[in-house]
Design an enzyme around this catalytic site. Structure first.
Site, PDB file in Angstrom:
ATOM      1  N   ASP A  49       0.991  -1.209   0.124  1.00  0.00           N
ATOM      2  CA  ASP A  49      -0.023  -0.082   0.068  1.00  0.00           C
ATOM      3  C   ASP A  49       0.876   1.280   0.059  1.00  0.00           C
ATOM      4  O   ASP A  49       2.116   1.181   0.362  1.00  0.00           O
ATOM      5  CB  ASP A  49      -1.025  -0.287   1.182  1.00  0.00           C
ATOM      6  CG  ASP A  49      -1.823   1.249   1.602  1.00  0.00           C
ATOM      7  OD1 ASP A  49      -2.345   1.545   0.516  1.00  0.00           O
ATOM      8  OD2 ASP A  49      -1.417   1.894   2.406  1.00  0.00           O
ATOM      9  N   ASP A  51      -0.192   5.063   0.979  1.00  0.00           N
ATOM     10  CA  ASP A  51      -0.187   6.141   2.080  1.00  0.00           C
ATOM     11  C   ASP A  51      -0.248   5.488   3.424  1.00  0.00           C
ATOM     12  O   ASP A  51      -0.667   4.440   3.837  1.00  0.00           O
ATOM     13  CB  ASP A  51      -1.613   6.779   1.861  1.00  0.00           C
ATOM     14  CG  ASP A  51      -1.656   7.704   0.567  1.00  0.00           C
ATOM     15  OD1 ASP A  51      -0.786   8.305   0.344  1.00  0.00           O
ATOM     16  OD2 ASP A  51      -2.856   7.383  -0.066  1.00  0.00           O
ATOM     17  N   ALA A 162      -5.635   3.026  -3.555  1.00  0.00           N
ATOM     18  CA  ALA A 162      -6.972   3.739  -4.125  1.00  0.00           C
ATOM     19  C   ALA A 162      -6.765   5.392  -4.316  1.00  0.00           C
ATOM     20  O   ALA A 162      -7.707   5.864  -4.492  1.00  0.00           O
ATOM     21  CB  ALA A 162      -7.846   3.589  -3.121  1.00  0.00           C
ATOM     22  N   ASP A 250      -1.246  -0.792   5.804  1.00  0.00           N
ATOM     23  CA  ASP A 250      -1.699   0.154   7.538  1.00  0.00           C
ATOM     24  C   ASP A 250      -2.953  -0.354   7.658  1.00  0.00           C
ATOM     25  O   ASP A 250      -3.429   0.294   8.900  1.00  0.00           O
ATOM     26  CB  ASP A 250      -1.192   1.380   7.027  1.00  0.00           C
ATOM     27  CG  ASP A 250      -2.100   2.247   6.461  1.00  0.00           C
ATOM     28  OD1 ASP A 250      -2.635   1.827   5.384  1.00  0.00           O
ATOM     29  OD2 ASP A 250      -2.871   3.185   6.900  1.00  0.00           O
TER      30      ASP A 250
HETATM   31  P1  TMP Z   1      -5.617   4.524   0.266  1.00  0.00           P
HETATM   32  O1  TMP Z   1      -4.469   5.331  -0.201  1.00  0.00           O
HETATM   33  O2  TMP Z   1      -5.292   3.597   1.355  1.00  0.00           O
HETATM   34  O3  TMP Z   1      -5.588   3.353  -0.852  1.00  0.00           O
HETATM   35  O4  TMP Z   1      -6.810   5.111   0.358  1.00  0.00           O
HETATM   36  C1  TMP Z   1      -7.085   6.257  -0.048  1.00  0.00           C
HETATM   37  C2  TMP Z   1      -7.848   7.291   0.654  1.00  0.00           C
HETATM   38  O5  TMP Z   1      -7.881   8.524   0.078  1.00  0.00           O
HETATM   39  C3  TMP Z   1      -9.154   6.841   1.472  1.00  0.00           C
HETATM   40  O6  TMP Z   1      -8.708   6.821   2.881  1.00  0.00           O
HETATM   41  C4  TMP Z   1      -9.976   8.168   1.087  1.00  0.00           C
HETATM   42  C5  TMP Z   1      -8.905   9.324   0.758  1.00  0.00           C
HETATM   43  N1  TMP Z   1      -9.538  10.179  -0.337  1.00  0.00           N
HETATM   44  C6  TMP Z   1      -9.269  11.564  -0.068  1.00  0.00           C
HETATM   45  O7  TMP Z   1      -8.910  11.939   0.845  1.00  0.00           O
HETATM   46  N2  TMP Z   1      -9.986  12.519  -0.937  1.00  0.00           N
HETATM   47  C7  TMP Z   1     -10.760  12.097  -1.956  1.00  0.00           C
HETATM   48  O8  TMP Z   1     -10.914  13.045  -3.002  1.00  0.00           O
HETATM   49  C8  TMP Z   1     -10.867  10.572  -2.289  1.00  0.00           C
HETATM   50  C9  TMP Z   1     -11.822  10.235  -3.536  1.00  0.00           C
HETATM   51  C10 TMP Z   1     -10.246   9.686  -1.371  1.00  0.00           C
END
Ligand code: TMP
Length: 308
Positions: A49, A51, A162, A250
């Site tokens: 992953d 973030d 994501a 995480d």
């Molecule tokens: P990830 O990095 O764990 O795969 O998840 C992406 C994170 O991004 C999730 O916790 C929600 C966040 N997010 C934002 O902060 N802004 C946004 O516009 C979107 C669509 C998601």
């Protein structure tokens, strides 16, 4: 109880090089390490992953930003609109009372609206570069060492997120100052026109709750890219052959990143950055190794060196 005694006897909760690490079942971990080592580096792949896994959770006392969070699209109005969406949907993302299928719909809605605002607000590639330059984001210590080591061993690393691929790739360029031929980012990819203006997104949206559904596409993609670009393999089963996995995440949901692969042995490493008291129990059940308190990647470097 005797069960409890057994657990405390076998559990390892130690401090190694200043990092607090919890291994619930050290014997099982040792066993997995030897099977992976025996199978060799050509059987291994790393799925990580982005973030708060590759990047730090805290930076100088402030929360590190995510690939979404750091983006300033050059229009305060649109940044504010995305922030409003965040304030509405983020609590829903973590609301335990919403059934998963309903939550998946909400997340699809969020990502859909957010991506649409980026297009509508006229995001440019230039704004991404600037945002990354001005961001509060940093890799954990040891990430470069880990990638270098895996590159030498020809072990592919999938960075599965994501978030936004173009931003993650720009973070790699600006913060690592070099590229790794074994590292591939699998995330939401933007399409820009000739003027460097965002026009749309490629393929199906990857959000927090379908990272696992996408595991198969991801495998196909990596297979394509690595086979064709690096010529590491002639036949069509590159990823299928990599049946051993080192997974880094995480969130417990990150374990789904390997769902599309029929893996033989998987070692999962969880970074528990926050809320340790409430989450340790579930993290140590879910992950083979749990690192506490936003620690460095050095332990994973050592683990990788035991694997190949
Ligand atoms: P990830 O990095 O764990 O795969 O998840 C992406 C994170 O991004 C999730 O916790 C929600 C966040 N997010 C934002 O902060 N802004 C946004 O516009 C979107 C669509 C998601």
């Amino acid at each position: 109880s005797s069960d409890h005694q057994k657990e405390t006897q076998t559990m390892e909760h130690v401090v190694v090089d200043g990092s607090e690490v919890v291994v619930k079942d050290p014997q099982s971990l040792r066993h997995k390490i030897s099977s992976i080592r025996l199978a060799g580096p050509e059987k291994l792949q790393v799925i990580a992953d982005f973030d708060a896994t590759l990047t730090k959770y805290w930076i100088d006392g402030r929360r590190g930003q995510s690939s979404h969070g750091l983006l300033r699209q050059g229009s305060p109005e649109y940044d504010e609109k995305r922030q409003k969406l965040y304030e509405y949907y983020h609590p829903l993302e973590f609301d335990p009372t919403i059934p998963l299928d309903q939550k998946a719909k909400l997340m699809e809605e969020w990502w859909g609206k957010s991506h649409a605002l980026l297009v509508e607000g006229g995001l440019t590639y230039d704004a991404i570069k600037k945002s990354v330059t001005n961001s509060t984001i940093a890799f954990r210590e040891g990430v470069v060492e880990l990638f270098k080591f895996l590159e030498e061993k020809d072990v592919p690393v999938l960075v599965f997120s994501a978030g936004l691929a173009d931003i993650i790739e720009e973070v790699f360029r600006q913060k690592l100052h070099r590229s790794f031929k074994n590292v591939r980012v699998v995330s939401n990819q933007m399409i820009f026109d000739q003027n460097g203006q965002l026009v749309s997104f490629k393929g199906k949206t990857i959000h927090v709750l379908n990272k696992n559904e996408h595991a198969l596409d991801m495998a196909a993609l990596v297979h394509d890219r690595i086979d064709n670009v690096n010529g590491l393999n002639e036949d069509n089963s590159f990823v299928k052959k990599r049946t051993n996995v080192l997974l880094l995440g995480d969130h417990i949901g990150d374990l789904g990143m390997s769902d599309g692969l029929n893996y033989e042995t998987r070692i999962s490493v969880g970074f528990l950055n926050d809320n340790v008291e409430n989450s340790l129990e579930s993290y140590q059940k879910a992950f083979d190794v749990v690192y506490l308190n936003d620690t460095s990647m050095q332990g994973v470097v050592k683990l990788a060196s035991q694997l190949c």
